[in-house]
Design a protein around this motif. Structure first.
Motif, short mmCIF file in Angstrom:
data_model
loop_
_atom_site.label_atom_id
_atom_site.label_comp_id
_atom_site.label_asym_id
_atom_site.label_seq_id
_atom_site.Cartn_x
_atom_site.Cartn_y
_atom_site.Cartn_z
N LEU A 10 47.88 -72.61 -2.37
CA LEU A 10 48.36 -71.18 -2.70
C LEU A 10 49.86 -71.19 -3.35
O LEU A 10 50.10 -70.62 -4.40
CB LEU A 10 48.36 -70.50 -1.49
N LEU A 11 50.75 -72.19 -2.71
CA LEU A 11 52.06 -71.95 -3.13
C LEU A 11 52.39 -72.96 -4.09
O LEU A 11 53.41 -72.66 -5.04
CB LEU A 11 53.03 -72.18 -1.84
N HIS A 12 51.69 -74.05 -4.42
CA HIS A 12 51.94 -75.03 -5.32
C HIS A 12 50.76 -74.95 -6.41
O HIS A 12 50.86 -75.91 -7.46
CB HIS A 12 52.25 -76.21 -4.80
N GLY A 13 49.73 -74.42 -6.05
CA GLY A 13 48.48 -74.41 -6.99
C GLY A 13 47.85 -75.80 -7.19
O GLY A 13 46.91 -76.01 -8.40
N ASP A 14 47.92 -76.49 -6.19
CA ASP A 14 47.37 -77.74 -6.13
C ASP A 14 46.07 -77.70 -5.38
O ASP A 14 45.76 -77.87 -4.26
CB ASP A 14 48.19 -78.89 -5.54
#
Length: 186
Positions: A10-14
């Protein structure tokens, strides 16, 4: 607080990040507990209070007739008699919260410490205790695979958020990587 995998996604799109263990990969979540027909509290008691040994662990699962809902998970790193007292308190709390819903403790029939704890919970805490036969001589990874299909198929749900969920979730996503425990898996 978000678990490490959700945080990375969610925070890094990984979205390629995967759990270390690889058995528990799919999670269906719920926001509200439906009307329940019964509550089961499986136990996994431990012998040792040593720092790096398994903890005694238990979890409350509510059943509505078609799905299982993880209501809460708890445990104790210490001597078995104290773990039994805490487990009994946990079970009695659920009997108080859901006075019209049957609550029973499940223990692994083929595990000696669980059978002994079941006797204590039945005699001293006056709890209904039911033995569960797990496959004998089955590697813990196989037990994890047997259980994981219920999560993948949406028959077992975990809460959208709960303060206690982090350790339970982290244990499952790491399982059975070397050095991981199986406290809430078996």
């Amino acid at each position: 607080q978000l678990d490490s995998i959700t945080r990375q996604r969610l925070l890094h799109g990984d979205w390629s990040v995967r759990a270390a263990g690889g058995i528990f990969n799919w999670w269906h979540r719920y926001q509200e507990v439906p009307a329940l027909r019964e509550i089961a509290i499986p136990i996994d008691m431990a012998y040792s209070e040593a720092k790096h040994s398994d903890s005694s662990a238990w979890a409350a699962w509510g059943f509505d007739g078609s799905r299982a809902y993880l209501l809460e998970a708890d445990g104790y790193q210490g001597e078995t008699p104290e773990a039994e007292r805490r487990c009994a308190f946990f079970a009695h709390q659920y009997r108080s919260r859901y006075p019209t819903v049957p609550v029973k403790v499940l223990h692994r029939h083929n595990v000696a410490i669980d059978r002994i704890s079941a006797q204590h919970l039945r005699a001293e805490a006056r709890l209904p205790v039911v033995p569960v036969a797990l496959p004998t001589r089955t590697a813990r990874e196989e037990v994890g695979r047997i259980i994981s299909v219920h999560f993948e198929g949406g028959q077992a749900l975990i809460p959208e958020y709960a303060s206690w969920l982090g350790p339970w979730y982290e244990l499952h996503v790491a399982f059975p990587a070397p050095g991981t425990h199986d406290d809430w898996v078996e």
